[in-house]
Design a protein around this motif. Structure first.
Motif, PDB file in Angstrom:
ATOM      1  N   GLN A 126       1.041  -1.525   0.064  1.00  0.00           N
ATOM      2  CA  GLN A 126       0.054   0.274   0.048  1.00  0.00           C
ATOM      3  C   GLN A 126       0.875   1.408   0.402  1.00  0.00           C
ATOM      4  O   GLN A 126       0.712   2.084   0.766  1.00  0.00           O
ATOM      5  N   GLU A 127       1.802   1.305  -0.533  1.00  0.00           N
ATOM      6  CA  GLU A 127       2.740   2.401  -0.664  1.00  0.00           C
ATOM      7  C   GLU A 127       2.626   3.172  -2.339  1.00  0.00           C
ATOM      8  O   GLU A 127       2.133   1.874  -3.319  1.00  0.00           O
ATOM      9  N   ILE A 128       3.252   3.634  -2.378  1.00  0.00           N
ATOM     10  CA  ILE A 128       3.210   4.785  -3.741  1.00  0.00           C
ATOM     11  C   ILE A 128       4.242   3.926  -4.283  1.00  0.00           C
ATOM     12  O   ILE A 128       5.186   3.471  -4.280  1.00  0.00           O
ATOM     13  N   LEU A 129       3.842   3.569  -5.629  1.00  0.00           N
ATOM     14  CA  LEU A 129       4.572   2.613  -6.544  1.00  0.00           C
ATOM     15  C   LEU A 129       5.783   3.291  -6.986  1.00  0.00           C
ATOM     16  O   LEU A 129       5.889   4.233  -7.725  1.00  0.00           O
ATOM     17  N   LYS A 130       7.040   3.082  -7.373  1.00  0.00           N
ATOM     18  CA  LYS A 130       8.399   3.117  -7.251  1.00  0.00           C
ATOM     19  C   LYS A 130       8.917   1.665  -8.311  1.00  0.00           C
ATOM     20  O   LYS A 130       8.974   1.130  -7.976  1.00  0.00           O
ATOM     21  N   ARG A 131       9.557   2.340  -8.745  1.00  0.00           N
ATOM     22  CA  ARG A 131      10.534   2.322 -10.017  1.00  0.00           C
ATOM     23  C   ARG A 131      11.470   0.947  -9.213  1.00  0.00           C
ATOM     24  O   ARG A 131      12.206   1.715  -8.100  1.00  0.00           O
ATOM     25  N   PRO A 132      11.851  -0.429  -9.372  1.00  0.00           N
ATOM     26  CA  PRO A 132      11.410  -1.658  -9.790  1.00  0.00           C
ATOM     27  C   PRO A 132       9.235  -2.109  -9.932  1.00  0.00           C
ATOM     28  O   PRO A 132       9.690  -2.467  -8.542  1.00  0.00           O
ATOM     29  N   VAL A 133       8.618  -1.362 -10.922  1.00  0.00           N
ATOM     30  CA  VAL A 133       7.724  -1.249 -10.790  1.00  0.00           C
ATOM     31  C   VAL A 133       7.339  -3.324 -11.747  1.00  0.00           C
ATOM     32  O   VAL A 133       7.505  -3.165 -12.745  1.00  0.00           O
ATOM     33  N   VAL A 134       6.524  -4.616 -10.928  1.00  0.00           N
ATOM     34  CA  VAL A 134       5.884  -5.040 -11.577  1.00  0.00           C
ATOM     35  C   VAL A 134       5.147  -5.848 -11.550  1.00  0.00           C
ATOM     36  O   VAL A 134       4.305  -5.092 -10.788  1.00  0.00           O
ATOM     37  N   ALA A 135       4.120  -7.263 -12.397  1.00  0.00           N
ATOM     38  CA  ALA A 135       3.227  -7.053 -12.183  1.00  0.00           C
ATOM     39  C   ALA A 135       3.166  -8.529 -11.869  1.00  0.00           C
ATOM     40  O   ALA A 135       3.819  -9.349 -12.990  1.00  0.00           O
ATOM     41  N   CYS A 136       1.487  -9.280 -11.569  1.00  0.00           N
ATOM     42  CA  CYS A 136       1.802 -10.515 -11.073  1.00  0.00           C
ATOM     43  C   CYS A 136       1.190 -11.392 -12.638  1.00  0.00           C
ATOM     44  O   CYS A 136       0.953 -10.115 -13.346  1.00  0.00           O
ATOM     45  N   GLU A 137       0.563 -12.379 -12.932  1.00  0.00           N
ATOM     46  CA  GLU A 137       0.353 -12.647 -14.165  1.00  0.00           C
ATOM     47  C   GLU A 137      -1.784 -12.935 -14.362  1.00  0.00           C
ATOM     48  O   GLU A 137      -2.582 -12.854 -14.864  1.00  0.00           O
ATOM     49  N   LEU A 138      -1.924 -11.890 -13.074  1.00  0.00           N
ATOM     50  CA  LEU A 138      -3.714 -11.572 -13.246  1.00  0.00           C
ATOM     51  C   LEU A 138      -3.546 -10.476 -13.379  1.00  0.00           C
ATOM     52  O   LEU A 138      -4.314  -9.690 -13.216  1.00  0.00           O
ATOM     53  N   GLY A 139      -2.451  -8.859 -13.415  1.00  0.00           N
ATOM     54  CA  GLY A 139      -2.405  -8.155 -13.625  1.00  0.00           C
ATOM     55  C   GLY A 139      -2.673  -6.791 -12.897  1.00  0.00           C
ATOM     56  O   GLY A 139      -2.694  -5.549 -12.577  1.00  0.00           O
ATOM     57  N   ARG A 140      -1.844  -6.814 -11.623  1.00  0.00           N
ATOM     58  CA  ARG A 140      -2.086  -6.319 -10.569  1.00  0.00           C
ATOM     59  C   ARG A 140      -0.640  -5.816 -10.273  1.00  0.00           C
ATOM     60  O   ARG A 140       0.341  -6.608 -10.690  1.00  0.00           O
ATOM     61  N   LEU A 141      -0.028  -4.167  -9.522  1.00  0.00           N
ATOM     62  CA  LEU A 141       0.633  -3.847  -9.856  1.00  0.00           C
ATOM     63  C   LEU A 141       1.564  -4.234  -7.931  1.00  0.00           C
ATOM     64  O   LEU A 141       0.602  -4.171  -7.416  1.00  0.00           O
ATOM     65  N   TYR A 142       2.794  -4.173  -8.423  1.00  0.00           N
ATOM     66  CA  TYR A 142       3.425  -4.438  -7.038  1.00  0.00           C
ATOM     67  C   TYR A 142       4.798  -3.372  -6.526  1.00  0.00           C
ATOM     68  O   TYR A 142       5.422  -3.020  -8.424  1.00  0.00           O
ATOM     69  N   ASN A 143       5.375  -2.641  -6.364  1.00  0.00           N
ATOM     70  CA  ASN A 143       7.092  -2.651  -6.235  1.00  0.00           C
ATOM     71  C   ASN A 143       7.530  -3.825  -5.831  1.00  0.00           C
ATOM     72  O   ASN A 143       7.104  -5.010  -5.647  1.00  0.00           O
ATOM     73  N   LYS A 144       8.516  -4.272  -6.571  1.00  0.00           N
ATOM     74  CA  LYS A 144       9.704  -5.460  -6.715  1.00  0.00           C
ATOM     75  C   LYS A 144      10.330  -5.639  -5.302  1.00  0.00           C
ATOM     76  O   LYS A 144      10.422  -7.118  -4.577  1.00  0.00           O
ATOM     77  N   ASP A 145      10.344  -4.643  -4.245  1.00  0.00           N
ATOM     78  CA  ASP A 145      10.929  -4.622  -2.980  1.00  0.00           C
ATOM     79  C   ASP A 145       9.717  -5.363  -2.579  1.00  0.00           C
ATOM     80  O   ASP A 145      10.501  -6.490  -1.604  1.00  0.00           O
ATOM     81  N   ALA A 146       8.366  -4.873  -2.606  1.00  0.00           N
ATOM     82  CA  ALA A 146       7.784  -5.584  -1.106  1.00  0.00           C
ATOM     83  C   ALA A 146       7.146  -7.181  -1.813  1.00  0.00           C
ATOM     84  O   ALA A 146       6.980  -8.175  -0.950  1.00  0.00           O
ATOM     85  N   VAL A 147       7.270  -7.049  -2.964  1.00  0.00           N
ATOM     86  CA  VAL A 147       7.508  -8.673  -3.926  1.00  0.00           C
ATOM     87  C   VAL A 147       8.045  -9.913  -2.882  1.00  0.00           C
ATOM     88  O   VAL A 147       8.163 -10.306  -2.278  1.00  0.00           O
ATOM     89  N   ILE A 148       9.447  -9.522  -3.178  1.00  0.00           N
ATOM     90  CA  ILE A 148      10.761 -10.198  -2.070  1.00  0.00           C
ATOM     91  C   ILE A 148      10.840 -10.248  -1.293  1.00  0.00           C
ATOM     92  O   ILE A 148      10.640 -11.736  -0.554  1.00  0.00           O
ATOM     93  N   GLU A 149      10.202  -9.030  -0.119  1.00  0.00           N
ATOM     94  CA  GLU A 149       9.997  -9.805   1.229  1.00  0.00           C
ATOM     95  C   GLU A 149       8.641 -10.271   1.217  1.00  0.00           C
ATOM     96  O   GLU A 149       8.389 -11.266   2.743  1.00  0.00           O
ATOM     97  N   PHE A 150       7.507 -10.197   0.711  1.00  0.00           N
ATOM     98  CA  PHE A 150       6.942 -10.763   0.879  1.00  0.00           C
ATOM     99  C   PHE A 150       6.809 -12.866   0.795  1.00  0.00           C
ATOM    100  O   PHE A 150       6.718 -13.645   0.916  1.00  0.00           O
ATOM    101  N   LEU A 151       7.778 -13.145  -0.183  1.00  0.00           N
ATOM    102  CA  LEU A 151       8.340 -14.329  -0.153  1.00  0.00           C
ATOM    103  C   LEU A 151       9.204 -14.982   0.075  1.00  0.00           C
ATOM    104  O   LEU A 151       9.580 -15.752   0.492  1.00  0.00           O
ATOM    105  N   LEU A 152      10.025 -13.541   0.622  1.00  0.00           N
ATOM    106  CA  LEU A 152      10.969 -14.410   2.228  1.00  0.00           C
ATOM    107  C   LEU A 152      10.314 -14.531   3.081  1.00  0.00           C
ATOM    108  O   LEU A 152      10.455 -15.370   3.923  1.00  0.00           O
ATOM    109  N   ASP A 153       8.517 -13.714   4.035  1.00  0.00           N
ATOM    110  CA  ASP A 153       8.815 -13.831   5.125  1.00  0.00           C
ATOM    111  C   ASP A 153       7.481 -14.022   4.910  1.00  0.00           C
ATOM    112  O   ASP A 153       6.155 -13.153   4.746  1.00  0.00           O
ATOM    113  N   LYS A 154       6.516 -15.156   4.775  1.00  0.00           N
ATOM    114  CA  LYS A 154       5.004 -15.334   4.585  1.00  0.00           C
ATOM    115  C   LYS A 154       4.768 -15.614   6.097  1.00  0.00           C
ATOM    116  O   LYS A 154       4.172 -16.683   5.978  1.00  0.00           O
TER     117      LYS A 154
END
Length: 302
Positions: free
Chosen positions: A41-69
């Motif tokens: 829920q933070e402002i999108l900043k580069r690098p920006v990634v998108a999943c296979e369902l078309g949602r936008l994420y910050n790449k740092d947030a995705v990496i943190e999510f994968l490391l700590d589920k």
């Protein structure tokens, strides 16, 4: 029925009617989808990634999510389909020259226009603010509007020139129908990848077992080193002739060739001092009188 102070309650204060359904502000929803990360829920900043369902994420947030589920994260349900970093695609976004950014807004003396988008379509020039449908390609990550796809029909990306198929086009922040269609494509794609892995495993096992078979049964390029019994008469004669030549050239008592008769050093033409170094010489032999009695004999004395 009066209250304290002589006040008279009204009907809406005593009778509770059905609750009104709260309507979501469409403008606020569009701003949340296109300007903020779905996970953090933070402002999108580069690098920006998108999943296979078309949602936008910050790449740092995705990496943190994968490391700590952790199960405590409520927003983790939005990214439950992301199993690894390979399930997201880094987007190649085009900056909007009309967007001034956050400069001059530090003191609060400037109105921040949220309808003004940070990124635009590089082909048509439409702003990526949610009012127009945008999509990206899984193969290269380029982002452009859906209008550009319809107006300029091609099998190659408009920005980088990479070839793509219909399965590679993913709509960003699409409707429920779009998300359901993308989910079906995602499941089919992952099933296909699993089947390919299963077919590759037996092929790898066969490739490992093939060298062992080839060693047991060598082809015509390999020459067998047969035993002396299996050799022909011509090869035997050549070996017999080459053996004495090698001993004559060396001039030293080395290892005798195969099939040659062993000669003792006592019969050789060497000097007596050289022969006395070996146990076969007469000086090394002892008489019965010089040898020790069997009772006192040990391995340390004679």
């Amino acid at each position: 029925m009066g209250c304290d102070g002589g006040t008279i309650p009204k009907r809406h204060e005593l009778v509770k009617g059905p609750k009104k359904v709260e309507k979501v502000d469409k403008d606020a929803e569009l701003v949340a989808q296109w300007n903020y990360c779905t996970l953090s829920q933070e402002i999108l900043k580069r690098p920006v990634v998108a999943c296979e369902l078309g949602r936008l994420y910050n790449k740092d947030a995705v990496i943190e999510f994968l490391l700590d589920k952790s199960a405590e994260k409520a927003l983790g349900k939005a990214a439950s389909h992301i199993k690894s970093i390979k399930n997201v695609t880094e987007l190649k976004l085009s900056d909007n020259p009309a967007w001034g950014g956050d400069r001059g807004n530090t003191k609060g003396d400037r109105h921040d226009d949220l309808q003004r988008a940070r990124f635009i379509c590089p082909v048509v020039g439409l702003e990526m603010n949610g009012r127009h449908r945008f999509c990206f390609l899984r193969c290269c990550g380029c982002v452009f509007s859906e209008r550009a796809l319809k107006e300029i029909k091609a099998e190659v990306c408009h920005t980088c020139g990479a070839a793509f198929q219909e399965d590679d086009v993913i709509v960003l922040n699409g409707t429920k129908e779009d998300v359901e269609m993308l989910k079906k494509r995602m499941e089919e794609r992952r099933l296909r990848a699993k089947m390919e892995k299963k077919t590759k495993k037996p092929k790898a096992a066969e490739s490992v077992s093939k060298p062992e078979v080839s060693e047991e049964c060598p082809g015509p390029s390999r020459v067998k080193t047969g035993k002396p019994e299996e050799l022909g008469p011509d090869t035997r004669e050549k070996k017999a002739v080459s053996a004495p030549k090698s001993t004559a050239t060396n001039g030293k008592a080395g290892k005798p060739p195969c099939g040659a008769v062993k000669r003792s050093i006592a019969d050789s033409e060497e000097s007596e001092t050289y022969k006395s170094l070996f146990t076969t010489h007469s000086s090394a032999k002892r008489s019965k009188e010089e040898s020790a009695h069997w009772v006192t004999h040990t391995s340390y004395c004679f």
